[in-house]
Design a protein around this motif. Structure first.
Motif, PDB file in Angstrom:
ATOM      1  N   ILE A 112       0.815  -1.215   0.000  1.00  0.00           N
ATOM      2  CA  ILE A 112       0.000   0.000   0.000  1.00  0.00           C
ATOM      3  C   ILE A 112       0.853   1.273   0.000  1.00  0.00           C
ATOM      4  O   ILE A 112       0.362   2.339  -0.344  1.00  0.00           O
ATOM      5  N   ILE A 113       2.117   1.161   0.418  1.00  0.00           N
ATOM      6  CA  ILE A 113       3.023   2.314   0.392  1.00  0.00           C
ATOM      7  C   ILE A 113       4.337   1.875  -0.228  1.00  0.00           C
ATOM      8  O   ILE A 113       4.877   0.816   0.121  1.00  0.00           O
ATOM      9  N   TYR A 118       1.444   6.332  -1.630  1.00  0.00           N
ATOM     10  CA  TYR A 118       0.449   5.270  -1.706  1.00  0.00           C
ATOM     11  C   TYR A 118       0.520   4.621  -3.085  1.00  0.00           C
ATOM     12  O   TYR A 118       0.670   5.294  -4.103  1.00  0.00           O
ATOM     13  N   GLU A 119       0.389   3.300  -3.125  1.00  0.00           N
ATOM     14  CA  GLU A 119       0.262   2.591  -4.387  1.00  0.00           C
ATOM     15  C   GLU A 119      -1.172   2.776  -4.897  1.00  0.00           C
ATOM     16  O   GLU A 119      -2.129   2.301  -4.274  1.00  0.00           O
ATOM     17  N   SER A 122      -3.641  -0.033  -5.233  1.00  0.00           N
ATOM     18  CA  SER A 122      -4.037  -0.673  -3.980  1.00  0.00           C
ATOM     19  C   SER A 122      -5.078   0.137  -3.220  1.00  0.00           C
ATOM     20  O   SER A 122      -5.727  -0.391  -2.312  1.00  0.00           O
ATOM     21  N   LEU A 123      -5.233   1.411  -3.577  1.00  0.00           N
ATOM     22  CA  LEU A 123      -6.148   2.272  -2.825  1.00  0.00           C
ATOM     23  C   LEU A 123      -7.572   1.727  -2.843  1.00  0.00           C
ATOM     24  O   LEU A 123      -8.290   1.785  -1.843  1.00  0.00           O
ATOM     25  N   MET A 126      -8.252  -1.186  -0.306  1.00  0.00           N
ATOM     26  CA  MET A 126      -8.164  -0.951   1.132  1.00  0.00           C
ATOM     27  C   MET A 126      -9.550  -0.768   1.737  1.00  0.00           C
ATOM     28  O   MET A 126     -10.292   0.135   1.382  1.00  0.00           O
ATOM     29  N   SER A 130      -8.950   6.362   6.136  1.00  0.00           N
ATOM     30  CA  SER A 130      -7.636   6.999   6.263  1.00  0.00           C
ATOM     31  C   SER A 130      -7.305   7.297   7.717  1.00  0.00           C
ATOM     32  O   SER A 130      -6.148   7.165   8.133  1.00  0.00           O
ATOM     33  N   LEU A 145       4.593   9.882   5.439  1.00  0.00           N
ATOM     34  CA  LEU A 145       4.809   8.750   4.539  1.00  0.00           C
ATOM     35  C   LEU A 145       6.226   8.691   3.994  1.00  0.00           C
ATOM     36  O   LEU A 145       6.707   7.612   3.628  1.00  0.00           O
ATOM     37  N   ARG A 197      -4.358  12.364  -1.063  1.00  0.00           N
ATOM     38  CA  ARG A 197      -4.880  11.060  -1.494  1.00  0.00           C
ATOM     39  C   ARG A 197      -3.768  10.046  -1.744  1.00  0.00           C
ATOM     40  O   ARG A 197      -3.884   8.888  -1.348  1.00  0.00           O
ATOM     41  N   CYS A 198      -2.679  10.477  -2.393  1.00  0.00           N
ATOM     42  CA  CYS A 198      -1.621   9.518  -2.735  1.00  0.00           C
ATOM     43  C   CYS A 198      -0.274   9.861  -2.125  1.00  0.00           C
ATOM     44  O   CYS A 198       0.651   9.052  -2.172  1.00  0.00           O
ATOM     45  N   GLY A 199      -0.142  11.087  -1.555  1.00  0.00           N
ATOM     46  CA  GLY A 199       1.101  11.470  -0.908  1.00  0.00           C
ATOM     47  C   GLY A 199       2.115  12.128  -1.816  1.00  0.00           C
ATOM     48  O   GLY A 199       3.226  12.459  -1.372  1.00  0.00           O
TER      49      GLY A 199
END
Length: 230
Positions: A112-113, A118-119, A122-123, A126, A130, A145, A197-199
């Motif tokens: 997932i990271i 974030y991958e 994979s979001l 999950m 959050s 992260l 959302r994804c970093g």
């Protein structure tokens, strides 16, 4: 029916001696569940897989019925326990000899990271909010992260983390509670921000709005650069 009738509320029409039978039935249920877990080979129940949770819930239902209901005989409940034990051991044997079946039953670990982000693929997989996920990270000493080289969501729900060394930490999305992690649609000042959302980190100018090139999100938080304290 008389409201607040203590006799009805406490014992109803059962004789007082039935309390002793309930105690005996509860002891039987306790011993049966204990023996099931012992014979099945489990050493603990800190984290249960989906399959094991179904077995435990079925056991609990059978144990509860035999404990409280006077019209539930013991031999059928013993049959339930023996059947569940057989199915449990059979399922484990099939899982040990068939990888496809094992993956269908237990699922697969999900990355997932990766490298502080974030991958994205994979979001969608999950099944965790959050806030819950950030709490998991904070409990393992994570502040953002960028401190994480790789994070894997295991099949039992635990999160395994592999950290960057001090020299490899990159700017990342804060996992602190909302009061310490304000979110902006427009940057209040020029600086480095992380997509919520994804970093993904990106420099945004003052009062500028921006869309994440990685996931098309438009909300940002100030990216952190702090190193992880061991």
């Amino acid at each position: 029916m008389t409201p607040f009738d203590l006799q009805r509320m406490l014992l109803d029409d059962f004789p007082l001696l039935f309390i002793g039978e309930v105690a005996l039935r509860a002891l039987f249920a306790f011993v049966a569940v204990f023996l099931f877990l012992k014979i099945s080979g489990r050493r603990g129940i800190r984290q249960l897989s989906l399959f094991e949770l179904v077995v435990i819930l079925t056991l609990g239902s059978a144990a509860g019925d035999v404990s409280f209901y006077d019209d539930v005989p013991l031999l059928p409940i013993i049959t339930v326990f023996i059947t569940l034990l057989f199915l449990y051991r059979l399922t484990l044997w099939i899982m040990a000899h068939n990888k496809r079946f094992s993956c269908w039953m237990e699922g697969k670990p999900v990355t997932i990271i990766k490298d502080g982000l974030y991958e994205l693929h994979s979001l969608e997989q999950m099944n965790i909010s959050s806030d819950e996920f950030f709490m998991e990270l904070r409990q393992q000493g994570v502040e953002h992260l960028g401190q994480i080289r790789m994070g894997i969501l295991e099949t039992d729900g635990d999160v395994s983390l592999f950290f960057n060394d001090a020299e490899s930490v990159v700017p990342g999305l804060s996992v602190l509670p909302p009061e310490h992690r304000p979110i902006y649609l427009r940057a209040p000042a020029s600086g480095l921000y992380a997509c919520t959302r994804c970093g993904y980190p990106q420099i945004i100018e003052e009062h500028q709005d921006s869309t994440c090139p990685r996931c098309k999100n438009s909300e940002w938080s100030v990216a952190l650069r702090t190193q992880r304290l061991h």
